[in-house]
Motif scaffolding. Structure first.
Motif, PDB file in Angstrom:
ATOM      1  N   PHE A  14       0.876  -1.170   0.000  1.00  0.00           N
ATOM      2  CA  PHE A  14       0.000   0.000   0.000  1.00  0.00           C
ATOM      3  C   PHE A  14       0.914   1.221   0.000  1.00  0.00           C
ATOM      4  N   ALA A  15       0.996   1.939  -1.106  1.00  0.00           N
ATOM      5  CA  ALA A  15       1.864   3.119  -1.202  1.00  0.00           C
ATOM      6  C   ALA A  15       1.125   4.348  -0.686  1.00  0.00           C
ATOM      7  N   ALA A  16       1.876   5.230  -0.060  1.00  0.00           N
ATOM      8  CA  ALA A  16       1.314   6.460   0.501  1.00  0.00           C
ATOM      9  C   ALA A  16       0.941   7.433  -0.600  1.00  0.00           C
ATOM     10  N   ALA A  21       3.303  10.668   4.349  1.00  0.00           N
ATOM     11  CA  ALA A  21       2.505   9.545   4.844  1.00  0.00           C
ATOM     12  C   ALA A  21       3.336   8.263   4.832  1.00  0.00           C
ATOM     13  N   ARG A  22       2.897   7.299   5.597  1.00  0.00           N
ATOM     14  CA  ARG A  22       3.584   6.022   5.725  1.00  0.00           C
ATOM     15  C   ARG A  22       3.015   5.022   4.725  1.00  0.00           C
ATOM     16  N   SER A  23       3.885   4.211   4.129  1.00  0.00           N
ATOM     17  CA  SER A  23       3.475   3.110   3.260  1.00  0.00           C
ATOM     18  C   SER A  23       3.488   1.823   4.074  1.00  0.00           C
ATOM     19  N   TYR A  24       2.787   0.797   3.586  1.00  0.00           N
ATOM     20  CA  TYR A  24       2.691  -0.475   4.299  1.00  0.00           C
ATOM     21  C   TYR A  24       2.931  -1.619   3.329  1.00  0.00           C
ATOM     22  N   ALA A  25       3.484  -2.727   3.844  1.00  0.00           N
ATOM     23  CA  ALA A  25       3.688  -3.941   3.052  1.00  0.00           C
ATOM     24  C   ALA A  25       3.452  -5.154   3.944  1.00  0.00           C
ATOM     25  N   PHE A  26       2.804  -6.169   3.368  1.00  0.00           N
ATOM     26  CA  PHE A  26       2.453  -7.370   4.117  1.00  0.00           C
ATOM     27  C   PHE A  26       2.737  -8.603   3.270  1.00  0.00           C
ATOM     28  N   PRO A  27       3.206  -9.699   3.877  1.00  0.00           N
ATOM     29  CA  PRO A  27       3.428 -10.924   3.111  1.00  0.00           C
ATOM     30  C   PRO A  27       2.104 -11.449   2.573  1.00  0.00           C
ATOM     31  N   CYS A  28       2.151 -11.959   1.347  1.00  0.00           N
ATOM     32  CA  CYS A  28       0.929 -12.474   0.724  1.00  0.00           C
ATOM     33  C   CYS A  28       1.293 -13.557  -0.283  1.00  0.00           C
ATOM     34  N   ASP A  29       0.278 -14.137  -0.906  1.00  0.00           N
ATOM     35  CA  ASP A  29       0.519 -15.084  -1.990  1.00  0.00           C
ATOM     36  C   ASP A  29       0.472 -14.330  -3.318  1.00  0.00           C
ATOM     37  N   SER A  40       1.273 -10.595  13.223  1.00  0.00           N
ATOM     38  CA  SER A  40       1.292 -10.227  14.648  1.00  0.00           C
ATOM     39  C   SER A  40       0.110  -9.295  14.905  1.00  0.00           C
ATOM     40  N   GLU A  41      -0.144  -9.029  16.158  1.00  0.00           N
ATOM     41  CA  GLU A  41      -1.252  -8.134  16.516  1.00  0.00           C
ATOM     42  C   GLU A  41      -1.054  -6.748  15.898  1.00  0.00           C
ATOM     43  N   ARG A  42       0.168  -6.252  15.942  1.00  0.00           N
ATOM     44  CA  ARG A  42       0.458  -4.934  15.369  1.00  0.00           C
ATOM     45  C   ARG A  42       0.334  -4.945  13.847  1.00  0.00           C
ATOM     46  N   GLN A  43       0.848  -6.003  13.197  1.00  0.00           N
ATOM     47  CA  GLN A  43       0.725  -6.120  11.748  1.00  0.00           C
ATOM     48  C   GLN A  43      -0.741  -6.184  11.332  1.00  0.00           C
ATOM     49  N   LEU A  44      -1.536  -6.926  12.071  1.00  0.00           N
ATOM     50  CA  LEU A  44      -2.961  -7.033  11.764  1.00  0.00           C
ATOM     51  C   LEU A  44      -3.634  -5.673  11.879  1.00  0.00           C
ATOM     52  N   ALA A  45      -3.327  -4.931  12.928  1.00  0.00           N
ATOM     53  CA  ALA A  45      -3.901  -3.590  13.092  1.00  0.00           C
ATOM     54  C   ALA A  45      -3.477  -2.686  11.932  1.00  0.00           C
ATOM     55  N   ASN A  46      -2.216  -2.754  11.534  1.00  0.00           N
ATOM     56  CA  ASN A  46      -1.734  -1.948  10.410  1.00  0.00           C
ATOM     57  C   ASN A  46      -2.398  -2.365   9.105  1.00  0.00           C
ATOM     58  N   TYR A  47      -2.589  -3.669   8.907  1.00  0.00           N
ATOM     59  CA  TYR A  47      -3.240  -4.161   7.698  1.00  0.00           C
ATOM     60  C   TYR A  47      -4.685  -3.659   7.623  1.00  0.00           C
ATOM     61  N   LEU A  48      -5.413  -3.781   8.706  1.00  0.00           N
ATOM     62  CA  LEU A  48      -6.810  -3.325   8.718  1.00  0.00           C
ATOM     63  C   LEU A  48      -6.894  -1.815   8.522  1.00  0.00           C
ATOM     64  N   PHE A  49      -5.959  -1.073   9.113  1.00  0.00           N
ATOM     65  CA  PHE A  49      -5.907   0.374   8.904  1.00  0.00           C
ATOM     66  C   PHE A  49      -5.645   0.687   7.429  1.00  0.00           C
ATOM     67  N   ALA A  50      -4.653   0.034   6.864  1.00  0.00           N
ATOM     68  CA  ALA A  50      -4.302   0.288   5.458  1.00  0.00           C
ATOM     69  C   ALA A  50      -5.498   0.032   4.545  1.00  0.00           C
ATOM     70  N   VAL A  54      -7.556   3.254   2.039  1.00  0.00           N
ATOM     71  CA  VAL A  54      -7.256   3.255   0.600  1.00  0.00           C
ATOM     72  C   VAL A  54      -8.097   4.336  -0.061  1.00  0.00           C
ATOM     73  N   GLY A  55      -7.437   5.140  -0.858  1.00  0.00           N
ATOM     74  CA  GLY A  55      -8.126   6.226  -1.554  1.00  0.00           C
ATOM     75  C   GLY A  55      -8.066   7.554  -0.826  1.00  0.00           C
ATOM     76  N   ARG A  56      -7.809   7.507   0.471  1.00  0.00           N
ATOM     77  CA  ARG A  56      -7.675   8.750   1.243  1.00  0.00           C
ATOM     78  C   ARG A  56      -6.225   9.013   1.612  1.00  0.00           C
ATOM     79  N   GLU A  57      -5.563   8.010   2.173  1.00  0.00           N
ATOM     80  CA  GLU A  57      -4.160   8.154   2.576  1.00  0.00           C
ATOM     81  C   GLU A  57      -3.224   7.241   1.801  1.00  0.00           C
ATOM     82  N   LEU A  58      -3.789   6.161   1.253  1.00  0.00           N
ATOM     83  CA  LEU A  58      -2.973   5.159   0.562  1.00  0.00           C
ATOM     84  C   LEU A  58      -3.553   4.832  -0.806  1.00  0.00           C
TER      85      LEU A  58
END
Length: 71
Positions: A14-16, A21-29, A40-50, A54-58
């Protein structure tokens, strides 16, 4: 599918939209599916936030292949 056992590694990025702004990246298939239980709990929170901003900040996420490794 177990992401840890794949031959190729992918990230869902997810590019800023803004310069500060902050960008985010998560492992996926290869299809962009993220195993939520593997985050992790923090990664999950960041993923749900990202996903929520989308469309406003990312920008919409894109799948990026990081590399392939022989087993």
């Amino acid at each position: 599918m177990d992401i840890a056992q794949t031959d190729c590694c992918y990230e869902l990025r997810f590019a800023a939209l803004g310069r500060h702004a902050r960008s985010y990246a998560f492992p996926c298939d290869a299809d962009g599916h993220v195993l939520l239980d593997a985050l992790s709990e923090r990664q999950l929170a960041n993923y749900l936030f990202a996903r929520a901003v989308v469309g406003r900040e990312l920008l919409a996420p894109r799948v990026v292949q990081l590399g392939c490794f022989a087993r």
